[in-house]
Motif scaffolding. Structure first.
Motif, PDB file in Angstrom:
ATOM      1  N   GLU A 121      66.346  56.506  26.617  1.00 62.73           N
ATOM      2  CA  GLU A 121      66.027  56.596  28.041  1.00 62.73           C
ATOM      3  C   GLU A 121      66.217  55.271  28.755  1.00 62.73           C
ATOM      4  O   GLU A 121      66.468  55.219  29.949  1.00 62.73           O
ATOM      5  CB  GLU A 121      64.590  57.102  28.231  1.00 62.73           C
ATOM      6  N   SER A 122      66.106  54.168  28.007  1.00 59.28           N
ATOM      7  CA  SER A 122      66.278  52.841  28.586  1.00 59.28           C
ATOM      8  C   SER A 122      67.727  52.360  28.520  1.00 59.28           C
ATOM      9  O   SER A 122      68.018  51.234  28.872  1.00 59.28           O
ATOM     10  CB  SER A 122      65.390  51.831  27.836  1.00 59.28           C
TER      11      SER A 122
ATOM     12  N   ARG B  38      61.565  55.106  15.315  1.00 61.35           N
ATOM     13  CA  ARG B  38      60.322  55.598  15.922  1.00 61.35           C
ATOM     14  C   ARG B  38      60.421  55.625  17.441  1.00 61.35           C
ATOM     15  O   ARG B  38      59.862  56.491  18.100  1.00 61.35           O
ATOM     16  CB  ARG B  38      59.174  54.677  15.498  1.00 61.35           C
ATOM     17  N   LEU B  39      61.143  54.662  17.994  1.00 65.91           N
ATOM     18  CA  LEU B  39      61.265  54.531  19.451  1.00 65.91           C
ATOM     19  C   LEU B  39      62.622  55.010  19.968  1.00 65.91           C
ATOM     20  O   LEU B  39      63.044  54.635  21.059  1.00 65.91           O
ATOM     21  CB  LEU B  39      61.035  53.074  19.851  1.00 65.91           C
ATOM     22  N   LYS B  40      63.281  55.825  19.186  1.00 67.11           N
ATOM     23  CA  LYS B  40      64.635  56.271  19.528  1.00 67.11           C
ATOM     24  C   LYS B  40      64.726  56.853  20.935  1.00 67.11           C
ATOM     25  O   LYS B  40      65.633  56.514  21.692  1.00 67.11           O
ATOM     26  CB  LYS B  40      65.122  57.298  18.511  1.00 67.11           C
TER      27      LYS B  40
END
Length: 91
Positions: A87-88, A80-82
């Protein structure tokens, strides 16, 4: 008006690990975490909010929190946070 419960995921900038919890008052809880009032995250500050969901009752929130802490729940969050992880530079 109904009181919502929030499941949230915090990311520690210190150790790179996540913390999952639930609360009635998300803004207050984030403040408590980042001011060192929560024992389980006190030594992992600063914590940033990376995900949250709302539930209509406490029972649903606790079930969802427990699920997100399982292997499959962690896989769900990673997927979900791919984009955020990408980006991080965390994946």
């Amino acid at each position: 008006m109904e009181q919502y419960y929030y499941i949230y995921v915090l990311h520690s900038k210190k150790d790179g690990k996540n913390y999952t919890g639930y609360t009635k008052n998300l803004k207050l809880r984030l403040h408590e975490h980042n001011s060192g009032q929560v024992e389980s995250t006190r030594n992992r500050l600063p914590m940033i909010l990376i995900y949250f969901e709302g539930c209509l009752n406490q029972q649903d929130a606790t079930k969802r929190e427990k699920y997100l802490k399982t292997h499959y729940g962690k896989m769900y969050l990673k997927n979900r946070l791919k984009q955020w992880y990408k980006e991080s530079n965390l994946i």
